[in-house]
Design an enzyme around this catalytic site. Structure first.
Site, PDB file in Angstrom:
ATOM      1  N   LYS A 119      -5.663 -15.065  -2.073  1.00 14.84           N
ATOM      2  CA  LYS A 119      -5.466 -14.905  -0.633  1.00 14.84           C
ATOM      3  C   LYS A 119      -5.639 -13.436  -0.240  1.00 14.84           C
ATOM      4  O   LYS A 119      -4.836 -12.586  -0.587  1.00 14.84           O
ATOM      5  CB  LYS A 119      -4.074 -15.356  -0.194  1.00 14.84           C
ATOM      6  CG  LYS A 119      -4.024 -15.434   1.331  1.00 14.84           C
ATOM      7  CD  LYS A 119      -2.649 -15.253   1.935  1.00 14.84           C
ATOM      8  CE  LYS A 119      -2.269 -13.872   2.295  1.00 14.84           C
ATOM      9  NZ  LYS A 119      -2.909 -13.294   3.485  1.00 14.84           N
ATOM     10  N   GLU A 154       7.471   5.466   1.925  1.00 18.45           N
ATOM     11  CA  GLU A 154       6.014   5.347   1.894  1.00 18.45           C
ATOM     12  C   GLU A 154       5.499   5.244   3.327  1.00 18.45           C
ATOM     13  O   GLU A 154       5.902   4.356   4.071  1.00 18.45           O
ATOM     14  CB  GLU A 154       5.620   4.091   1.108  1.00 18.45           C
ATOM     15  CG  GLU A 154       4.114   3.950   0.974  1.00 18.45           C
ATOM     16  CD  GLU A 154       3.706   2.678   0.236  1.00 18.45           C
ATOM     17  OE1 GLU A 154       4.216   1.602   0.573  1.00 18.45           O
ATOM     18  OE2 GLU A 154       2.858   2.783  -0.663  1.00 18.45           O
ATOM     19  N   GLU A 200       2.315  -5.299  -8.129  1.00 23.09           N
ATOM     20  CA  GLU A 200       1.834  -3.920  -7.925  1.00 23.09           C
ATOM     21  C   GLU A 200       2.268  -3.538  -6.523  1.00 23.09           C
ATOM     22  O   GLU A 200       1.699  -4.028  -5.544  1.00 23.09           O
ATOM     23  CB  GLU A 200       0.302  -3.859  -8.011  1.00 23.09           C
ATOM     24  CG  GLU A 200      -0.289  -4.375  -9.305  1.00 23.09           C
ATOM     25  CD  GLU A 200      -0.297  -3.335 -10.417  1.00 23.09           C
ATOM     26  OE1 GLU A 200       0.299  -2.254 -10.220  1.00 23.09           O
ATOM     27  OE2 GLU A 200      -0.878  -3.616 -11.463  1.00 23.09           O
ATOM     28  N   CYS A 240      -1.845   3.049  -2.474  1.00 22.58           N
ATOM     29  CA  CYS A 240      -0.501   2.871  -3.048  1.00 22.58           C
ATOM     30  C   CYS A 240      -0.106   4.063  -3.900  1.00 22.58           C
ATOM     31  O   CYS A 240       1.046   4.458  -3.929  1.00 22.58           O
ATOM     32  CB  CYS A 240      -0.463   1.596  -3.868  1.00 22.58           C
ATOM     33  SG  CYS A 240      -1.816   1.500  -5.035  1.00 22.58           S
TER      34      CYS A 240
END
Ligand code: NAP
Ligand code: MG
Length: 490
Positions: free
Chosen positions: A195, A400, A269, A303
């Site tokens: 997906k 983040e 992850e 990331c």
């Protein structure tokens, strides 16, 4: 209906080894509407619903894609389950041939993939062209090579594929993340349901077309588009053996809870807040270049972005001056212009998130620096931003942001650099800039990060494992280690 875009005006020369094949097509074809790819056929969603995917650089609708509901997920998982016995028992060298074919076809259509990736997600064409697409092909080549050598990867051990893998990917490296997931899964004999992210489904649908052309047996790869709910339905499906997820720590935690107590294996992850550390003995100009690349590559939607910079106090003035000077030269704007360094922010929502962090910095009274270059009238853009003397407790140092925003801090000693760099809930990557090999080795051991780069940053290679510690997730993708996530090893 199909739109045709001539990509001839874009220069695609590159000497990268996995670059576009010479015969790579000059035309980019985008359909008005994409259905779900289930059992090697394009099928309409049971919901009959489609959603628009837009170009974040000008807010124009590019295409519509199907929204898969629970029954569509069920159909995709059934197709993958049905395909599993035959695919897993196929002689490994035959499996490898299909995976090599996918790699080759990506090379042949590299221009098309690069243009669509840039249009759908906002990344500069030069990055899609030189990094995303070649690396995606490289991952398929690399794992195709392992398919018939698993006994050498795990000597004296018995290995078996897991079964059906549900794979959910984010919007920052759409095709590359699909490659990271699909290539090792297939090499190990699993079948998959992938997906893609809601804002960047198009290169995955192009990949579906390519997989059809490669003649993969029906149902080995299924690609279903949709929103978070589609992902959740995949995670919760009882006939999935493995969930491979790349995305936010927040959703990663939801997934972990959802699969607790089930047979499902997982690799996660997740997010990061990585440190780039410059020592006074470093080659400063090279380090500054690495810091710029570390945080502004792909608009900071990375990331493992080097979003925290630690500079040794004695060189603070020089590094900050050079960073500002380098910002003056960055070209922010149209992602399809081959000179653009920083493209469009992926979505309106992400731009709002980034802008909220810029306000937080302002409220905290932090000194900042931006070059207010002229931006396109439409589309989502953010000027690359530096924040100076950021406190360890600041939200800009802790959270983040996933945008082109660098939080700069200083340190005096090696121990202080290590302590500050490790003072984060994340642990994905780190960068060390020094002339001393011993210092680089020492830090690579002491920093709690899955990848530590020395005198470079954001370097990726299919042979090298990637993954996190702490809230950056668990499991590794890439390299030999990337096979383990798709095998039962006894
Ligand atoms: P996200 O919101 O977590 O979404 C990731 C994927 O999960 C998307 O396909 C999303 O679908 C889907 N999803 C959303 N809610 C779900 C649920 N409840 N159950 C199952 N699937 C669900 O992350 P993102 O905003 O796309 O990506 C940015 C994040 O990814 C950042 O935190 C970044 O650090 C992380 N990331 C990590 C790595 C790594 O290797 N560690 C690599 C790249 C990115 P929708 O798109 O429809 O929401
Ligand atoms: Mg889009």
């Amino acid at each position: 209906m199909t739109k045709k875009i001539n990509s001839f005006s874009l220069k695609f020369d590159t000497d990268w080894q996995y670059a576009a094949a010479p015969e790579s097509s000059e035309h980019v074809e985008i359909k008005d509407k994409y259905d779900l790819f289930i059992g090697s056929k394009f099928v309409q969603p049971k919901s009959k619903k489609y959603f628009e995917t837009i170009n974040p650089s000008n807010e124009e609708v590019i295409s519509k894609v199907a929204e898969a509901n629970g029954s569509d997920v069920d159909a995709a998982v059934s197709a993958a389950r049905k395909a599993f016995p035959k695919w897993s028992k196929l002689p490994a060298k035959e499996r490898a041939k299909y995976i090599f074919r996918i790699a080759r076809l990506i090379q042949e259509r590299a221009r098309e993939f690069a243009v669509i990736e840039s249009m759908d997600g906002g990344k500069p064409i030069k990055e899609a062209r030189d990094i995303d697409i070649p690396l995606a092909a490289a991952h398929f080549f690399y794992y195709a090579g392992w398919a018939d050598k698993l006994e050498y990867a795990f000597p004296h051990r018995k290995v078996e594929p897991l079964g059906v893998a549900g794979q959910i990917i984010p919007w920052n490296f759409p095709l590359l993340m699909a490659a990271w997931k699909i290539a090792p899964a297939l090499a190990c004999g699993n079948t998959v349901v992938l997906k893609p992210a809601e804002t960047t489904p198009l290169t995955a649908m192009k990949l579906a077309e390519l997989i059809q052309d490669a003649g993969l047996p029906d149902g080995v790869v299924n690609i279903i588009t949709g929103a978070g709910q589609t992902g959740a339905a995949l995670v919760e499906h009882p006939d999935i053996d493995k969930i491979a997820f790349t995305g936010s720590t927040e959703v990663g935690k939801i997934i972990q809870k959802a699969i607790a107590g089930t047979k499902k294996k997982a690799t996660l992850e997740l997010g990061g807040k990585s440190a780039n550390i410059i020592f006074e003995d470093a080659a400063i100009d090279q380090a500054v270049e690495g810091v710029i690349n570390g945080i502004f590559f792909n608009q900071g939607h990375v990331c493992c972005a080097g979003s925290r910079l630690f500079v040794q106090e004695s060189i603070k003035e020089e590094v900050e001056r050079k960073l500002k000077a380098r910002l003056e030269t960055l070209i922010v704007g149209d992602p399809l212009d081959k000179n653009t360094d920083v493209g469009a922010i992926n979505s309106k929502k992400q731009l709002e998130t980034i802008e909220a962090y810029l306000k937080i910095g302002e409220k905290e009274g932090l000194e900042s620096f931006q070059v207010k270059s002229k931006l396109p009238k439409k589309g989502y853009y953010c000027h690359p931003t530096l924040f100076f003397d950021v406190a360890q407790s600041s939200r800009l140092a802790q959270e983040e942001i996933f945008g082109p925003v660098l939080a700069i801090q200083t340190f005096r000693t090696v121990d202080e650099a290590i302590e500050k760099a490790n003072n984060t809930p994340y642990g994905l990557s780190a960068g060390v800039w020094t002339d001393k090999g011993s210092k680089a080795f020492n830090l690579s051991v002491q920093l709690k990060a899955g990848v530590v780069w020395a005198n470079t940053f954001n370097k990726f290679d299919p042979t090298s494992p990637f993954g996190g510690y702490k809230e950056s997730g668990f499991g590794r993708e890439g390299g030999l280690q990337g096979l383990e996530g798709y095998l039962k090893v006894e």
